[in-house]
Write a protein that holds these residues in place. Sequence first.
Motif, PDB file in Angstrom:
ATOM      1  N   LEU A 280       0.821  -1.210   0.000  1.00 51.27           N
ATOM      2  CA  LEU A 280       0.000   0.000   0.000  1.00 51.27           C
ATOM      3  C   LEU A 280       0.854   1.259   0.000  1.00 51.27           C
ATOM      4  O   LEU A 280       2.012   1.235   0.434  1.00 51.27           O
ATOM      5  CB  LEU A 280      -0.897   0.018   1.242  1.00 51.27           C
ATOM      6  N   ASN A 281       0.258   2.370  -0.432  1.00 51.60           N
ATOM      7  CA  ASN A 281       0.925   3.672  -0.372  1.00 51.60           C
ATOM      8  C   ASN A 281       0.599   4.418   0.916  1.00 51.60           C
ATOM      9  O   ASN A 281       1.382   5.248   1.372  1.00 51.60           O
ATOM     10  CB  ASN A 281       0.503   4.535  -1.565  1.00 51.60           C
ATOM     11  N   PHE A 282      -0.575   4.144   1.498  1.00 52.21           N
ATOM     12  CA  PHE A 282      -1.037   4.892   2.661  1.00 52.21           C
ATOM     13  C   PHE A 282      -1.344   3.945   3.818  1.00 52.21           C
ATOM     14  O   PHE A 282      -1.793   2.816   3.600  1.00 52.21           O
ATOM     15  CB  PHE A 282      -2.285   5.708   2.312  1.00 52.21           C
ATOM     16  N   SER A 283      -1.115   4.437   5.044  1.00 53.15           N
ATOM     17  CA  SER A 283      -1.391   3.631   6.237  1.00 53.15           C
ATOM     18  C   SER A 283      -2.843   3.170   6.250  1.00 53.15           C
ATOM     19  O   SER A 283      -3.756   3.968   6.012  1.00 53.15           O
ATOM     20  CB  SER A 283      -1.140   4.457   7.508  1.00 53.15           C
ATOM     21  N   ASN A 284      -3.037   1.886   6.536  1.00 51.91           N
ATOM     22  CA  ASN A 284      -4.380   1.310   6.657  1.00 51.91           C
ATOM     23  C   ASN A 284      -5.213   1.464   5.386  1.00 51.91           C
ATOM     24  O   ASN A 284      -6.442   1.551   5.424  1.00 51.91           O
ATOM     25  CB  ASN A 284      -5.136   1.920   7.847  1.00 51.91           C
ATOM     26  N   GLY A 285      -4.534   1.471   4.234  1.00 53.43           N
ATOM     27  CA  GLY A 285      -5.214   1.702   2.948  1.00 53.43           C
ATOM     28  C   GLY A 285      -6.340   0.737   2.646  1.00 53.43           C
ATOM     29  O   GLY A 285      -7.301   1.101   1.952  1.00 53.43           O
ATOM     30  N   THR A 286      -6.256  -0.499   3.168  1.00 54.49           N
ATOM     31  CA  THR A 286      -7.353  -1.441   2.895  1.00 54.49           C
ATOM     32  C   THR A 286      -8.653  -0.990   3.553  1.00 54.49           C
ATOM     33  O   THR A 286      -9.717  -1.521   3.243  1.00 54.49           O
ATOM     34  CB  THR A 286      -7.018  -2.877   3.356  1.00 54.49           C
ATOM     35  N   GLY A 287      -8.578   0.012   4.435  1.00 54.71           N
ATOM     36  CA  GLY A 287      -9.784   0.563   5.047  1.00 54.71           C
ATOM     37  C   GLY A 287     -10.726   1.216   4.047  1.00 54.71           C
ATOM     38  O   GLY A 287     -11.883   1.487   4.365  1.00 54.71           O
ATOM     39  N   MET A 288     -10.241   1.455   2.822  1.00 57.63           N
ATOM     40  CA  MET A 288     -11.126   2.003   1.788  1.00 57.63           C
ATOM     41  C   MET A 288     -12.185   0.995   1.368  1.00 57.63           C
ATOM     42  O   MET A 288     -13.154   1.344   0.705  1.00 57.63           O
ATOM     43  CB  MET A 288     -10.313   2.501   0.594  1.00 57.63           C
ATOM     44  N   ARG A 289     -12.003  -0.260   1.784  1.00 61.82           N
ATOM     45  CA  ARG A 289     -12.999  -1.292   1.482  1.00 61.82           C
ATOM     46  C   ARG A 289     -14.368  -0.926   2.053  1.00 61.82           C
ATOM     47  O   ARG A 289     -15.407  -1.242   1.461  1.00 61.82           O
ATOM     48  CB  ARG A 289     -12.540  -2.651   2.038  1.00 61.82           C
ATOM     49  N   TYR A 290     -14.371  -0.241   3.197  1.00 59.94           N
ATOM     50  CA  TYR A 290     -15.643   0.048   3.872  1.00 59.94           C
ATOM     51  C   TYR A 290     -16.464   1.084   3.113  1.00 59.94           C
ATOM     52  O   TYR A 290     -17.692   0.975   3.033  1.00 59.94           O
ATOM     53  CB  TYR A 290     -15.396   0.496   5.312  1.00 59.94           C
ATOM     54  N   GLU A 291     -15.796   2.088   2.533  1.00 60.76           N
ATOM     55  CA  GLU A 291     -16.555   3.066   1.755  1.00 60.76           C
ATOM     56  C   GLU A 291     -17.047   2.434   0.451  1.00 60.76           C
ATOM     57  O   GLU A 291     -18.161   2.728  -0.004  1.00 60.76           O
ATOM     58  CB  GLU A 291     -15.743   4.347   1.488  1.00 60.76           C
ATOM     59  N   ALA A 292     -16.230   1.543  -0.125  1.00 57.40           N
ATOM     60  CA  ALA A 292     -16.661   0.851  -1.344  1.00 57.40           C
ATOM     61  C   ALA A 292     -17.881  -0.009  -1.064  1.00 57.40           C
ATOM     62  O   ALA A 292     -18.845  -0.049  -1.847  1.00 57.40           O
ATOM     63  CB  ALA A 292     -15.516   0.004  -1.896  1.00 57.40           C
ATOM     64  N   GLN A 293     -17.846  -0.716   0.068  1.00 57.69           N
ATOM     65  CA  GLN A 293     -18.967  -1.564   0.466  1.00 57.69           C
ATOM     66  C   GLN A 293     -20.221  -0.719   0.701  1.00 57.69           C
ATOM     67  O   GLN A 293     -21.330  -1.106   0.317  1.00 57.69           O
ATOM     68  CB  GLN A 293     -18.602  -2.325   1.750  1.00 57.69           C
ATOM     69  N   HIS A 294     -20.042   0.449   1.316  1.00 59.86           N
ATOM     70  CA  HIS A 294     -21.174   1.348   1.586  1.00 59.86           C
ATOM     71  C   HIS A 294     -21.793   1.841   0.277  1.00 59.86           C
ATOM     72  O   HIS A 294     -23.026   1.910   0.156  1.00 59.86           O
ATOM     73  CB  HIS A 294     -20.713   2.530   2.437  1.00 59.86           C
ATOM     74  N   VAL A 295     -20.936   2.201  -0.689  1.00 61.74           N
ATOM     75  CA  VAL A 295     -21.454   2.656  -1.988  1.00 61.74           C
ATOM     76  C   VAL A 295     -22.303   1.558  -2.619  1.00 61.74           C
ATOM     77  O   VAL A 295     -23.408   1.817  -3.127  1.00 61.74           O
ATOM     78  CB  VAL A 295     -20.293   3.070  -2.925  1.00 61.74           C
ATOM     79  N   ARG A 296     -21.807   0.327  -2.579  1.00 60.78           N
ATOM     80  CA  ARG A 296     -22.573  -0.799  -3.134  1.00 60.78           C
ATOM     81  C   ARG A 296     -23.944  -0.915  -2.450  1.00 60.78           C
ATOM     82  O   ARG A 296     -24.970  -1.073  -3.112  1.00 60.78           O
ATOM     83  CB  ARG A 296     -21.792  -2.103  -2.983  1.00 60.78           C
ATOM     84  N   GLU A 297     -23.941  -0.829  -1.123  1.00 61.53           N
ATOM     85  CA  GLU A 297     -25.202  -0.940  -0.380  1.00 61.53           C
ATOM     86  C   GLU A 297     -26.176   0.177  -0.759  1.00 61.53           C
ATOM     87  O   GLU A 297     -27.376  -0.054  -0.910  1.00 61.53           O
ATOM     88  CB  GLU A 297     -24.922  -0.918   1.126  1.00 61.53           C
ATOM     89  N   CYS A 298     -25.654   1.397  -0.916  1.00 55.11           N
ATOM     90  CA  CYS A 298     -26.504   2.526  -1.318  1.00 55.11           C
ATOM     91  C   CYS A 298     -27.100   2.275  -2.704  1.00 55.11           C
ATOM     92  O   CYS A 298     -28.297   2.521  -2.932  1.00 55.11           O
ATOM     93  CB  CYS A 298     -25.698   3.825  -1.329  1.00 55.11           C
ATOM     94  N   LEU A 299     -26.282   1.792  -3.642  1.00 49.73           N
ATOM     95  CA  LEU A 299     -26.760   1.541  -5.004  1.00 49.73           C
ATOM     96  C   LEU A 299     -27.820   0.446  -5.007  1.00 49.73           C
ATOM     97  O   LEU A 299     -28.827   0.543  -5.723  1.00 49.73           O
ATOM     98  CB  LEU A 299     -25.593   1.164  -5.923  1.00 49.73           C
ATOM     99  N   LEU A 300     -27.621  -0.602  -4.205  1.00 47.93           N
ATOM    100  CA  LEU A 300     -28.597  -1.689  -4.135  1.00 47.93           C
ATOM    101  C   LEU A 300     -29.934  -1.196  -3.589  1.00 47.93           C
ATOM    102  O   LEU A 300     -30.998  -1.707  -3.948  1.00 47.93           O
ATOM    103  CB  LEU A 300     -28.074  -2.832  -3.259  1.00 47.93           C
TER     104      LEU A 300
END
Length: 338
Positions: A280-300
């Motif tokens: 990763l380039n940024f500390s705790n970068g895999t934490g972006m998974r949560y916003e991606a998951q939220h976007v999916r939930e909103c779209l659904l």
Amino acid sequence: MATRWGICSAGRISHDFLVALKTLPATEHKPPQAVAIAARDLARAQEYAQKHGIPRAYGSYEELAQDPDVDVVYVGVINPEHLPVGRLFLGAGKHVLLEKPLGMNTAEVRELAQLAQSQGVFLMEAFWTRFFPISEQIRRLLAQGAVGEVKLISVTVGHPMENIHRLVEKKLGGGAILDVGCYGIQFASMVLAGERPESIVASGFLYPSGVDETTSVILKYAGKRQAVVSCTMSVELPNQAWVCGTKGSIELPAPWYAPTTMIANHQRHECPLPPPPQPLNFSNGTGMRYEAQHVRECLLRGLKESPIMSLADSELVASIMDTVRQQLGVTFSEDQQG
């Protein structure tokens, strides 16, 4: 149906977003999680496509906007490009997750929000901090009155970053407030449920180019409550956050803006991140998974904006930053437009 992501720009943040997507179930985010990537430099897009197993690479953002297989676009371009690039994808009828700051100022945020609404598409500012499980816990504790009435919010966020070209150049939308200070401002806004401060007092120092180098902001709210946000791009700050109330407190150790630990009323809570499948380039970068998951939930759910990071929240954060920059004497060419 799996969500089909398009990626706009082949920068460091886009790399981390792609790595984060790989930690999510392939049944939910179309394998290999992104179906297309675009950069102004085709070779760069092709390099990222190969590195991340993305089927299609484009040398223009327009091609990505016209790709019928893309449901939602993650936009990771530099700050002054957020408005024109956001316009492009929203205008093409794409759902958009746009990196913070949503716009260079309130007027730009408002324009993008209005365009998304008129096009009937989803738009959200990518304040990843709000979607970590720790942030969910904070909202729950506050709603339960676990710390009583919040009286003081204190946030520091800063790293030595003067070697990063885009941060020191005015024409590239640089400065500490837009890059990292915005995290502290949105945190105060989240803790106080989108309440508008009664007054904003900012003090700081400018970099020779005219962007802000170090800034402290005091947001004063009704009922003798305040938030103090300090940010800098010149030195390493503690990068911790505190919420202090009449019955207790919440502490977030570094890096609080990508939180995996919380101490609430002296009780420690841990929410570790999944290990990254690539560096990763940024500390705790895999934490972006949560916003991606939220976007999916909103779209659904057919939502056009996020209930957790609403467009009204984005506008409030932008308006506070406008006032801060005004007090510091930091103006961008975008401020004179419109």
